[in-house]
Design a protein around this motif. Sequence first.
Motif, short mmCIF file in Angstrom:
data_model
loop_
_atom_site.label_atom_id
_atom_site.label_comp_id
_atom_site.label_asym_id
_atom_site.label_seq_id
_atom_site.Cartn_x
_atom_site.Cartn_y
_atom_site.Cartn_z
N TYR A 65 28.10 60.25 76.98
CA TYR A 65 27.79 59.49 75.76
C TYR A 65 27.21 58.13 76.07
O TYR A 65 26.63 57.50 75.19
CB TYR A 65 29.04 59.38 74.90
CG TYR A 65 29.49 60.73 74.39
CD1 TYR A 65 28.72 61.40 73.44
CD2 TYR A 65 30.63 61.37 74.87
CE1 TYR A 65 29.07 62.67 72.99
CE2 TYR A 65 30.99 62.63 74.42
CZ TYR A 65 30.22 63.26 73.49
OH TYR A 65 30.56 64.51 73.05
N GLN A 100 20.75 49.73 79.15
CA GLN A 100 21.26 50.96 78.55
C GLN A 100 20.41 52.10 79.09
O GLN A 100 19.20 52.17 78.81
CB GLN A 100 21.13 50.85 77.02
CG GLN A 100 21.77 51.97 76.24
CD GLN A 100 23.21 51.66 75.86
OE1 GLN A 100 23.55 50.52 75.55
NE2 GLN A 100 24.05 52.67 75.89
N ALA B 64 27.01 60.53 70.26
CA ALA B 64 25.86 61.36 70.61
C ALA B 64 25.48 61.10 72.05
O ALA B 64 25.84 60.07 72.63
CB ALA B 64 24.68 61.04 69.69
N GLY B 102 22.62 52.34 72.35
CA GLY B 102 23.96 52.87 72.58
C GLY B 102 24.23 54.03 71.63
O GLY B 102 23.84 53.99 70.46
N SER B 103 24.92 55.06 72.12
CA SER B 103 25.17 56.23 71.28
C SER B 103 26.58 56.76 71.45
O SER B 103 26.92 57.81 70.94
CB SER B 103 24.17 57.35 71.64
OG SER B 103 24.31 57.73 73.00
N ASP B 104 27.43 56.01 72.15
CA ASP B 104 28.76 56.51 72.48
C ASP B 104 29.74 56.45 71.33
O ASP B 104 30.77 57.11 71.38
CB ASP B 104 29.32 55.74 73.68
CG ASP B 104 29.50 54.26 73.37
OD1 ASP B 104 28.57 53.65 72.79
OD2 ASP B 104 30.57 53.71 73.67
#
Lengths: 319, 319
Positions: A65, A100, B64, B102-104
């Motif tokens: 993630y 990121q 995600a 960021g997707s965490d």
Amino acid sequence: MKLATLRQDGAPDGRLVIVADDLLSARPASAPSLQAVLDGAPVEAVGEEVVFDAADCSAPLPRAYQFLDGSAYVNHVELVRKARGATMPDSFWTDPLMYQGGSDGFLGPCQAIVGDPEWGIDFEGEIAVITGPVRMGASVTEAADAIRFVMLCNDVSLRNLIPGELAKGFGFVQSKPACAFSPLAVTPDILPGWDGGRMHGRLCIDLNGIPFGRAEAGEDMTFDFPTLIAHAAKTRALAAGTIIGSGTVSNKEAGGPGRPVSEGGRGYSCIAEQRVVETLLHGGPKTRFLHPGDQVEMWMEDGEGRTIFGRISQKVEAI
Amino acid sequence: MKLATLRQDGAPDGRLVIVADDLLSARPASAPSLQAVLDGAPVEAVGEEVVFDAADCSAPLPRAYQFLDGSAYVNHVELVRKARGATMPDSFWTDPLMYQGGSDGFLGPCQAIVGDPEWGIDFEGEIAVITGPVRMGASVTEAADAIRFVMLCNDVSLRNLIPGELAKGFGFVQSKPACAFSPLAVTPDILPGWDGGRMHGRLCIDLNGIPFGRAEAGEDMTFDFPTLIAHAAKTRALAAGTIIGSGTVSNKEAGGPGRPVSEGGRGYSCIAEQRVVETLLHGGPKTRFLHPGDQVEMWMEDGEGRTIFGRISQKVEAI
């Protein structure tokens, strides 16, 4: 505990195994995946022992993630900037540089790096940790407590695409394709050389069977992992399964830019850095970036010469 | 099909439901999560109908594997740069600007935005799509075929942290905290206004109950979603469940910088843009960034005034 993930058709998260200390065998784990373990599933060995082969592995987290990659070895950053005539702001010694990174699909330790050699394909040898959940505003101490696993990373970089992409101002997308991880993710409690914040040990990198890098990962790491994690968590929580990379491992030698392994030095953990030093010393780079057929290997050994995380061994293939 | 994810303690991926056309009720889905659907699990309604309330929702993908956010409304980029006296390179009209976000962990549509007002908290109203798997080097046509769901996004931005972070050269980490998504992810086949590449419709944004943005999302989007996806996939495959954001929706009005809704214009999809226009017209910004207690709402209506994606409704809270 040493965990690895075996690739399995139709299972994007693979099959989790617990690897024996000698890395020769493994047993299936009770938890379905490493992410499940990070989410709180108990993990113990169940079922029959099988032969363990790194070639069967995906990355320990085949998809994650989050991947945040630091530049904790500031020497690397300073060298790269020096080569293009730029000075590095003093704040880089106190404020971590971090980007990121893509985390949707990683390469297994023995999977090919596929790309166009015109892109300037390079490897970057790094240490990486996987965290549990971290709250927004976590202290460095809390961040240290959140470290669950340690791995090695080959952060593949496309050098010829980086200047144009960074000039746009929003960081890396096309110039940082899928990176690879070591076969094993190891818990800190059994890690020789782990001091709670840094991984002490020699990061060995061979290119086409010839020693390229022998840097000491425990030296010259300006920001330790807890500091990097706390930096990332300043304005947001980090989910369980966040991977934090150290950035390219890089040593100063006698205050200078170091020497290639062939000249008795510790070498470099990426081709770019060796090219920078060649440029500083000789006015131009000599070492070319990766081409199809090239083979990159990365590993770290304990005091008795045993491989700690297994071995990254990747061939380069044309797209 | 309209899917939503209900928050559930101990289940990081929540509980997937299929929402009725009137958005008043939902039925549990056969697949355990939206990611499972994206990974290939069949999805149909099973079990009893329940009342549907956006307040119970997480983001459709609560976490995600990837979020790549474009800046497809180049007008927005040009305006922001103009305000700080910088010219925008011509290449920005042909080469998409995009960052790895960021997707965490995402915010649900009704979850609070928690932060320090000193950070300059802002919303950004965007359209976003979720893709299936995309191969490295995919064509724009292949990219279009990979679009599985469409959503709205509030890409929360910390304006006062952005200049310092972007000056470091590696993009956003601290200055882009968790963003929020609409309650519903909708398949393109039933979407009024979807033309295969862009979402046509008015993106309504209210701040503290007062209309702030009424931009037309189908206009002035220089790069459509398939172009953004193909850009992202140039050097690497994209995993199923990749979210691609449009960037802040922004219209040119009569070739100029537009006007606030209160002056009869279409307004803006973020506070920063309104401040830019205030600076251009009056020499300085008038509108402040978000403070604790502020309420941001975003939605889009179909031709009959029905909400298409449900409503994002977030309060700001101090850290």
